[in-house]
Scaffold this active site. Sequence first.
Site, PDB file in Angstrom:
ATOM      1  N   HIS A   1     -26.605 -38.964  -4.045  1.00  0.00           N
ATOM      2  CA  HIS A   1     -27.617 -39.946  -3.662  1.00  0.00           C
ATOM      3  C   HIS A   1     -29.011 -39.504  -4.092  1.00  0.00           C
ATOM      4  CE1 HIS A   1     -25.061 -42.034  -0.345  1.00  0.00           C
ATOM      5  NE2 HIS A   1     -24.987 -42.649  -1.488  1.00  0.00           N
TER       6      HIS A   1
ATOM      7  N   CYS B   1     -20.393 -47.322 -17.886  1.00  0.00           N
ATOM      8  CA  CYS B   1     -21.322 -47.727 -16.830  1.00  0.00           C
ATOM      9  C   CYS B   1     -21.600 -46.587 -15.849  1.00  0.00           C
ATOM     10  CB  CYS B   1     -20.793 -48.942 -16.072  1.00  0.00           C
ATOM     11  SG  CYS B   1     -19.274 -48.651 -15.156  1.00  0.00           S
TER      12      CYS B   1
END
Length: 556
Positions: free
Chosen positions: A186, A486
Amino acid sequence: METTLRGVGVSHGVAIGEVRHMGTAVLEPPAKQIPTDEAPREQGRARQAVEAVAADLIARGNLAGGEAQHVLEAQAMMAQDPELMADVERRITVGSTAERAVYDAFAAYRALLANAGEYLAGRVADLDDVRNRIVARLLGVPMPGVPDSDEPYVLIARDLAPADTALLDPTLVLGFVTEEGGPTSHSAILARALGVPAVVALPGAGELAEGTVVAVDGSTGDIFVDPSPEKRAELIRTAEERKAALSASSGPGATSDGHKVPLLANIGGPADVAAAVEAGAEGVGLFRTEFLFLDDSAKAPSEAKQVEAYRKVLEAFPEGRVVVRVLDAGADKPLDFLTPADEPNPALGVRGLRTLLDHPEVLRTQLTALAKAAEGLPVYLEVMAPMVADRTDAKAFADACREAGLQAKFGAMVEIPSAALRARSILQEVEFLSLGTNDLAQYTFAADRQVGAVSRLQDPWQPALLDLVAASAEAAKAEGKSCGVCGEAASDPLLACVLTGLGVTSLSMGAASIPYVRATLAKHTLAQCERAAAAARATDSAEEARLAAQAVLSGE
């Protein structure tokens, strides 16, 4: 004396400034007993603290927007978990204070995650942050966090909780360095969204003395301690050259000899669209639809709500390509109404497409909503399934798309080694592949993407991972179909050239990385990219692969 440390660069740019450490404190409340008649009052205090912390996390998310908002909303759900709250109230009933009950209940839950194979190690950091916020509120003490400073600085932390990272002020926080984390943690994802130079997985970062001057190169992962005036000048010059290259580059992605490589954006929802458009994204290569489902983990969003959200994104890219990933639930993204709470190893259990095939009504509603959202729009809609393992999975997804009346291309994500090895078989059922390099690396090397101790195996330059990318791209070419990337690998400008050389047909990344990748691709021919890819695959380590590709592309 100048010394150099090496971590993992996860967000481009150079920052030079004094070290400031993230505030820390021992938030372990004393273990004391309370009379039985005080239990209701303590339970009330606990509930109020939980709700206040959840509300604060949601408010921070609303301020931050984009990817950060989705992360913080997930943390708020963690705070309000009914099983955790029931455990807190049980502990209070037998004599614990509210703060001690919260501390112990979270500790027990933390141990459960660790015993589940540590796939959720990245979520453990989030869990600790939620616990600390609740306990701090109950104790009436300030929550440790970003240091108070009037002067810009480089932030040093063991790890950064999403609630802190999301609201960093880039005018004060020049860059940050963490001991834990990895390229897909994160902290890394939010740093790229903020455009703040960042280096993670640097052992001993906490030992850097307060006030020490450091130079952080978020592109290379290098940390220069007490840099000389010459080194500072060199880094500043390099940063200025990078900026000049960015400003000179515009338009569609392509190599210098005109080979087109569409550059797309990874987004989490409508809030991320503006940044993608501003960066010149040619469309969306990964639309993570989980954000809608995180609003209420007890039930799926209505079809109408989904249609509204999807249409906002589709309208932003007229004549562009928008690739939507259907709900990827399970593992580190549990949803109460979908995912079992007692899986021994969620990473290897029912997640992604497996979850949706177990709950066909959820998949059907989402596909129908996408069909309605695209009605009348000139956008090129493509829909893909996460965690496809084989042809059987691909066929089941394609059949579901057709049954929902979806007028779009159907695709499969390659995140499991079996999908890369049998890509040509999968392409008999779907029309394109999209490589999720984050999970593909995790499953290839048995290395949790959130654990800093195994970050070298999460490095997308690992030759074994490049081999799997090449296998997928070659299969797609043989079938006359497309194969994009991606995952976070696409955001590395040098690696983007190598991926192009491996035969990848499009690259999707966080919006902030698009200008860097566009500028770097424009400097090299397709033949150079192919030679760099071959040189990287001929090595035996990630570092050797990077250096080999760099040598080819720099003409050495």
